[in-house]
Design an enzyme around this catalytic site. Structure first.
Site, PDB file in Angstrom:
ATOM      1  N   HIS A   1      51.450  22.101  59.088  1.00 51.62           N
ATOM      2  CA  HIS A   1      50.796  21.983  60.665  1.00 51.62           C
ATOM      3  C   HIS A   1      52.124  21.771  61.410  1.00 51.62           C
ATOM      4  CE1 HIS A   1      49.088  18.432  63.642  1.00 51.62           C
ATOM      5  NE2 HIS A   1      49.384  19.657  63.914  1.00 51.62           N
TER       6      HIS A   1
ATOM      7  N   MET B   1      42.918  17.417  66.588  1.00 55.28           N
ATOM      8  CA  MET B   1      43.587  16.048  66.528  1.00 55.28           C
ATOM      9  C   MET B   1      42.785  15.093  67.238  1.00 55.28           C
ATOM     10  SD  MET B   1      46.356  16.953  65.321  1.00 55.28           S
ATOM     11  CE  MET B   1      47.196  15.395  65.237  1.00 55.28           C
TER      12      MET B   1
ATOM     13  N   ASP C   1      42.284  15.704  62.155  1.00 56.79           N
ATOM     14  CA  ASP C   1      43.772  15.235  61.705  1.00 56.79           C
ATOM     15  C   ASP C   1      44.078  14.279  62.546  1.00 56.79           C
ATOM     16  OD1 ASP C   1      47.051  16.850  61.315  1.00 56.79           O
ATOM     17  OD2 ASP C   1      46.340  14.924  60.791  1.00 56.79           O
TER      18      ASP C   1
ATOM     19  N   MET D   1      57.649  18.261  62.203  1.00 59.53           N
ATOM     20  CA  MET D   1      57.714  17.842  63.633  1.00 59.53           C
ATOM     21  C   MET D   1      59.334  18.120  64.087  1.00 59.53           C
ATOM     22  SD  MET D   1      55.827  14.231  63.030  1.00 59.53           S
ATOM     23  CE  MET D   1      54.285  14.300  62.552  1.00 59.53           C
TER      24      MET D   1
ATOM     25  N   HIS E   1      48.655  18.791  53.027  1.00 57.70           N
ATOM     26  CA  HIS E   1      49.071  18.979  54.510  1.00 57.70           C
ATOM     27  C   HIS E   1      50.307  18.462  54.745  1.00 57.70           C
ATOM     28  CE1 HIS E   1      47.567  19.158  58.862  1.00 57.70           C
ATOM     29  NE2 HIS E   1      48.418  18.296  58.809  1.00 57.70           N
TER      30      HIS E   1
ATOM     31  N   MET F   1      53.879  21.328  64.559  1.00 57.04           N
ATOM     32  CA  MET F   1      54.113  20.377  65.701  1.00 57.04           C
ATOM     33  C   MET F   1      55.121  20.662  66.254  1.00 57.04           C
ATOM     34  SD  MET F   1      52.249  17.081  64.456  1.00 57.04           S
ATOM     35  CE  MET F   1      52.498  17.517  62.797  1.00 57.04           C
TER      36      MET F   1
ATOM     37  N   SER G   1      48.107  14.252  53.991  1.00 53.40           N
ATOM     38  CA  SER G   1      49.146  14.481  54.781  1.00 53.40           C
ATOM     39  C   SER G   1      50.538  13.773  54.027  1.00 53.40           C
ATOM     40  CB  SER G   1      49.313  13.849  56.127  1.00 53.40           C
ATOM     41  OG  SER G   1      50.425  14.048  56.672  1.00 53.40           O
TER      42      SER G   1
ATOM     43  N   ASP H   1      53.206  18.169  57.614  1.00 52.28           N
ATOM     44  CA  ASP H   1      53.329  17.817  59.026  1.00 52.28           C
ATOM     45  C   ASP H   1      54.746  18.180  59.550  1.00 52.28           C
ATOM     46  OD1 ASP H   1      50.924  15.238  58.761  1.00 52.28           O
ATOM     47  OD2 ASP H   1      50.723  17.087  60.130  1.00 52.28           O
TER      48      ASP H   1
HETATM   49  C1  DX5 Z   1      50.131  13.009  63.071  1.00 52.34           C
HETATM   50  C2  DX5 Z   1      49.824  14.330  61.692  1.00 52.34           C
HETATM   51  C3  DX5 Z   1      48.589  13.682  61.072  1.00 52.34           C
HETATM   52  C4  DX5 Z   1      49.140  12.400  60.307  1.00 52.34           C
HETATM   53  C5  DX5 Z   1      47.694  11.952  59.812  1.00 52.34           C
HETATM   54  O1  DX5 Z   1      50.858  13.829  64.130  1.00 52.34           O
HETATM   55  O2  DX5 Z   1      49.547  15.429  62.303  1.00 52.34           O
HETATM   56  O3  DX5 Z   1      48.515  14.684  59.909  1.00 52.34           O
HETATM   57  O4  DX5 Z   1      50.023  12.796  59.202  1.00 52.34           O
HETATM   58  O5  DX5 Z   1      48.145  10.470  59.315  1.00 52.34           O
HETATM   59  P1  DX5 Z   1      47.009   9.470  59.372  1.00 52.34           P
HETATM   60  O6  DX5 Z   1      45.900  10.266  58.485  1.00 52.34           O
HETATM   61  O7  DX5 Z   1      47.721   7.981  58.693  1.00 52.34           O
HETATM   62  O8  DX5 Z   1      46.479   9.180  60.697  1.00 52.34           O
HETATM   63 ZN    ZN Z   2      48.871  16.953  60.615  1.00 57.28          ZN
END
Ligand code: DX5
Ligand code: ZN
Length: 229
Positions: free
Chosen positions: A70, A141, A177, A41, A37, A72, A12, A39
């Site tokens: 991903h 998750m 994840d 947000m 990946h 969110m 990620s 993320d």
């Molecule tokens: C959290 C993200 C994950 C995160 C994982 O909301 O969706 O992808 O970046 O980070 P680690 O592997 O450090 O938990």
């Molecule tokens: Zn993620």
């Protein structure tokens, strides 16, 4: 992309150097990443804010493997087209992001991209029962979304087993994840997961000037996963 259940490590970039995404993406791919990946947000669905479509579009030319986006965010439907146009290969929406996940997945598929659904730690595995024909991936998750570096939530293991049983022999990936590292990945493989997002466990101790650390971290996660097959 033909479907296979081979172990895939998807670093990620939330844990990457935010001033150097192109170089970081090239580095993790050179060091063995199977997917990248991303993320996304929105500061509403999760208490953090990251990448809009223009940022994802800027990442795209550096990604030679597979760009796993991903989302969110809530609402998600108004942004599906923009992230598809930005170059996502697979778009994952959270089942909790709104009342119409079935329509959201139809909309992702309509863009020609692969479609994933993500379940927060409090959401039961059974909630995907009527979505299976619209899915290329289920993202379980194992942290509450929003940040990298959080503690792994062990109930994700049993949930993964339930999701795996529901999927049967359909070509649907199970991605985990959050808090994935060499100590947590084994039980997840045994429970039936095949794709592993890792942020801090891949990026810790490395940099674009020391990418070999990324390679060692990726190999350590992969070795622990293979040992559990
Ligand atoms: C959290 C993200 C994950 C995160 C994982 O909301 O969706 O992808 O970046 O980070 P680690 O592997 O450090 O938990
Ligand atoms: Zn993620």
């Amino acid at each position: 992309m033909t479907f296979d259940r081979k172990i895939k490590i998807a670093p990620s970039i939330l844990s990457a150097d935010f001033a150097n995404f192109g170089a970081e993406i090239r580095a993790i791919e050179a060091q063995g990443a199977d997917w990248v990946h991303v993320d996304v947000m929105d500061g509403h669905f999760v208490p953090n804010l990251t990448f809009g479509p223009p940022a994802v579009k800027a990442f795209r030319p550096h990604v030679k493997t597979f760009m796993d986006v991903h989302l969110m965010i809530a609402p998600v439907d108004p942004f599906i087209e923009a992230y598809a146009d930005a170059g996502a290969d697979l778009i994952t929406a959270h089942i909790e992001a709104g009342p119409h996940i079935h329509r959201t997945l139809q909309a992702i598929r309509a863009t020609g991209k692969k479609a994933g659904v993500s379940l927060n730690p409090g959401t039961p595995a059974e909630s995907i029962e009527h979505l299976l024909d619209l899915l290329d991936m289920v993202l379980v998750m194992s942290v509450n979304p929003g940040f990298g570096g959080q503690k792994f939530i062990p109930s994700a293991i049993e949930k993964t087993r339930k999701v795996r049983a529901m999927i049967g022999d359909r070509p649907i990936h199970i991605q985990i994840d959050g808090g994935v590292d060499p100590t947590t990945v084994g039980p997840l493989v045994a429970a039936g997961a095949d794709c592993f997002v890792a942020g801090s466990a891949v990026f810790k101790g490395g940099s674009v000037d020391r990418p070999e650390v990324y390679g060692a971290n990726i190999r350590a996660i992969r070795a622990a996963a293979m040992a559990a097959l």
